[in-house]
Design a protein around this motif. Structure first.
Motif, PDB file in Angstrom:
ATOM      1  N   ASN A 192       0.665  -1.267  -0.073  1.00  0.00           N
ATOM      2  CA  ASN A 192      -0.034   0.072   0.046  1.00  0.00           C
ATOM      3  C   ASN A 192       0.959   1.098  -0.032  1.00  0.00           C
ATOM      4  O   ASN A 192       0.719   2.058   0.865  1.00  0.00           O
ATOM      5  N   ASP A 193       1.749   1.179  -0.896  1.00  0.00           N
ATOM      6  CA  ASP A 193       2.759   2.515  -1.041  1.00  0.00           C
ATOM      7  C   ASP A 193       3.721   2.883   0.297  1.00  0.00           C
ATOM      8  O   ASP A 193       4.338   3.851   0.373  1.00  0.00           O
ATOM      9  N   LYS A 194       3.448   1.864   1.110  1.00  0.00           N
ATOM     10  CA  LYS A 194       4.506   1.840   2.199  1.00  0.00           C
ATOM     11  C   LYS A 194       5.948   0.767   2.061  1.00  0.00           C
ATOM     12  O   LYS A 194       5.332  -0.130   1.579  1.00  0.00           O
ATOM     13  N   GLU A 195       6.806   1.151   2.652  1.00  0.00           N
ATOM     14  CA  GLU A 195       7.945   0.309   2.526  1.00  0.00           C
ATOM     15  C   GLU A 195       8.184   0.224   4.004  1.00  0.00           C
ATOM     16  O   GLU A 195       8.453   1.053   4.930  1.00  0.00           O
ATOM     17  N   LYS A 219       7.929   5.967  -1.753  1.00  0.00           N
ATOM     18  CA  LYS A 219       8.249   6.634  -2.834  1.00  0.00           C
ATOM     19  C   LYS A 219       9.493   7.647  -2.260  1.00  0.00           C
ATOM     20  O   LYS A 219      10.844   7.700  -2.726  1.00  0.00           O
ATOM     21  N   THR A 220       9.178   8.375  -1.238  1.00  0.00           N
ATOM     22  CA  THR A 220      10.212   9.416  -0.744  1.00  0.00           C
ATOM     23  C   THR A 220      11.155   8.939   0.472  1.00  0.00           C
ATOM     24  O   THR A 220      12.175   9.452   0.740  1.00  0.00           O
ATOM     25  N   LYS A 221      10.791   7.605   0.877  1.00  0.00           N
ATOM     26  CA  LYS A 221      11.511   7.085   1.725  1.00  0.00           C
ATOM     27  C   LYS A 221      11.500   7.477   3.203  1.00  0.00           C
ATOM     28  O   LYS A 221      12.447   7.566   4.265  1.00  0.00           O
ATOM     29  N   GLN A 222      10.616   8.623   3.315  1.00  0.00           N
ATOM     30  CA  GLN A 222      10.441   9.339   4.561  1.00  0.00           C
ATOM     31  C   GLN A 222       9.822   8.366   5.440  1.00  0.00           C
ATOM     32  O   GLN A 222       8.883   7.731   5.224  1.00  0.00           O
ATOM     33  N   GLY A 223      10.336   8.512   6.843  1.00  0.00           N
ATOM     34  CA  GLY A 223       9.447   7.719   7.669  1.00  0.00           C
ATOM     35  C   GLY A 223       8.084   8.124   8.220  1.00  0.00           C
ATOM     36  O   GLY A 223       7.750   9.467   7.979  1.00  0.00           O
ATOM     37  N   ILE A 224       7.079   7.254   8.324  1.00  0.00           N
ATOM     38  CA  ILE A 224       5.937   7.754   8.525  1.00  0.00           C
ATOM     39  C   ILE A 224       5.728   7.940   9.902  1.00  0.00           C
ATOM     40  O   ILE A 224       5.851   6.838  10.863  1.00  0.00           O
ATOM     41  N   ASN A 225       5.207   9.036  10.632  1.00  0.00           N
ATOM     42  CA  ASN A 225       5.227   9.415  11.987  1.00  0.00           C
ATOM     43  C   ASN A 225       3.962   9.724  12.575  1.00  0.00           C
ATOM     44  O   ASN A 225       3.730  10.229  13.694  1.00  0.00           O
ATOM     45  N   ASN A 226       2.702   9.418  11.763  1.00  0.00           N
ATOM     46  CA  ASN A 226       1.494   9.640  11.962  1.00  0.00           C
ATOM     47  C   ASN A 226       0.673   8.355  11.790  1.00  0.00           C
ATOM     48  O   ASN A 226      -0.542   8.648  11.177  1.00  0.00           O
ATOM     49  N   LEU A 227       1.180   7.207  12.105  1.00  0.00           N
ATOM     50  CA  LEU A 227       0.484   6.046  12.314  1.00  0.00           C
ATOM     51  C   LEU A 227      -0.653   6.385  13.298  1.00  0.00           C
ATOM     52  O   LEU A 227      -0.656   7.214  14.269  1.00  0.00           O
TER      53      LEU A 227
END
Ligand SMILES: [Cu+2]
Length: 296
Positions: A192-195, A219-227
């Motif tokens: 789902n577009d997450k790595e 895509k951006t490899k930015q960490g997702i910090n709003n789970l």
């Protein structure tokens, strides 16, 4: 619960799982209820686990005898299930004497969690049946192919411990491919577009293990910090042994974490291949990411 208690609780659970595993394999054929959790019969290891639990007497409401006395009966409301058709599943929780159990604690926001996998663990469902009274839960599900599916009911009766009872069920229809459960060479997946990258502090049996999921934008490899909280925590993790004989309970270390890292504590009861499903929620969407690891 603080971290120490959580680890203790996890350890106790695994001791019990490890202990009861073998007993289940030897269950008589007419025992339709394969208890992967706290089975009725205890072999030597099971008794050890029980003693261990007794030694940690201050462990709140986690009393083993209640769970030992429970039974889950799984059935299809229409008597059978066909592949690709919505089928009502019923799960009835009773005491061994057949009397229904009606008092359940809300555990991870639900009274009962139902995990369903197929024979090769390629299918995974984590759903929440509705309580209908009289010890009975129901939910609809469509199975993608015929064959054997194992259902795990995970619940906590009032005054008892977290209990997992399971059973293999047959679904009519053409069976899917039988794929081997093969350990991943790299623990990085894109869903789902997450790595999502998984790291384990140990892959040895009977050791404390911390699982760290690192969730990035693919895509951006930015960490997702709003789970977002999923079932009241940063995520939910289910682990099964390759043959679905061992169901592992896993606890988040910090339930309130929001990413990019989500950490969980567990312990693998014995060596072998295990499949791990991590589930997280981001922007209203639940992401389920599977990994397969080899435990020595
Ligand atoms: Cu659940």
């Amino acid at each position: 619960m603080n971290k120490k208690m959580m680890i203790l609780s996890t350890l106790l659970t695994f001791s019990l799982l490890a202990g009861c595993g073998n007993a289940n394999e030897n269950a008589p054929a007419n025992e339709n209820n394969h208890t992967s959790g706290h089975g009725a019969s205890h072999d030597q290891a099971g008794n050890q686990a029980e003693n261990q639990a007794d030694n940690h007497g201050g462990h709140g409401a986690e009393q083993i005898p209640v769970s030992d006395n429970l039974k889950a009966s799984f059935a299809f409301a229409s008597g059978s299930a066909k592949a690709n058709e919505e089928t009502e599943i019923t799960v009835q929780i009773t005491n061994k004497d057949g009397s229904p159990v009606n008092d359940f604690e809300v555990n991870h926001e639900k009274l009962l969690h139902l995990i369903i996998v197929n024979h090769d663990l390629s299918y995974f469902a984590h759903i929440h049946p509705d309580f209908k009274g009289d010890g009975k839960f129901t939910i609809n599900n469509a199975f993608p192919a015929g064959g054997k599916y194992k259902m795990f009911a995970d619940f906590k009766p009032v005054g008892g411990s977290t209990t997992t009872l399971s059973e293999w069920m047959d679904v009519e229809g053409k069976e899917g491919e039988h794929a081997a459960v093969t350990p991943d060479s790299k623990l990085v997946k894109e869903v789902n577009d997450k790595e999502i990258e998984l790291a384990l502090t140990s892959t040895k049996a009977k050791e404390d293990v911390t699982l760290t999921f690192d969730i990035r934008d693919a895509k951006t490899k930015q960490g997702i910090n709003n789970l977002e909280p999923y079932l009241g925590a940063v995520g939910h993790v289910v682990i099964l042994s390759e043959d679905a004989g061992q169901y592992l309970h896993v606890h988040p270390l910090d339930e309130k974490a929001t990413g990019p890292k989500a950490q969980f504590a567990t312990s693998f009861p014995k060596s072998g291949t295990y499949k791990i499903w991590g589930q997280f929620q981001h922007r209203g969407e639940v992401i389920t990411v599977p990994f397969v690891v080899e435990v020595k």
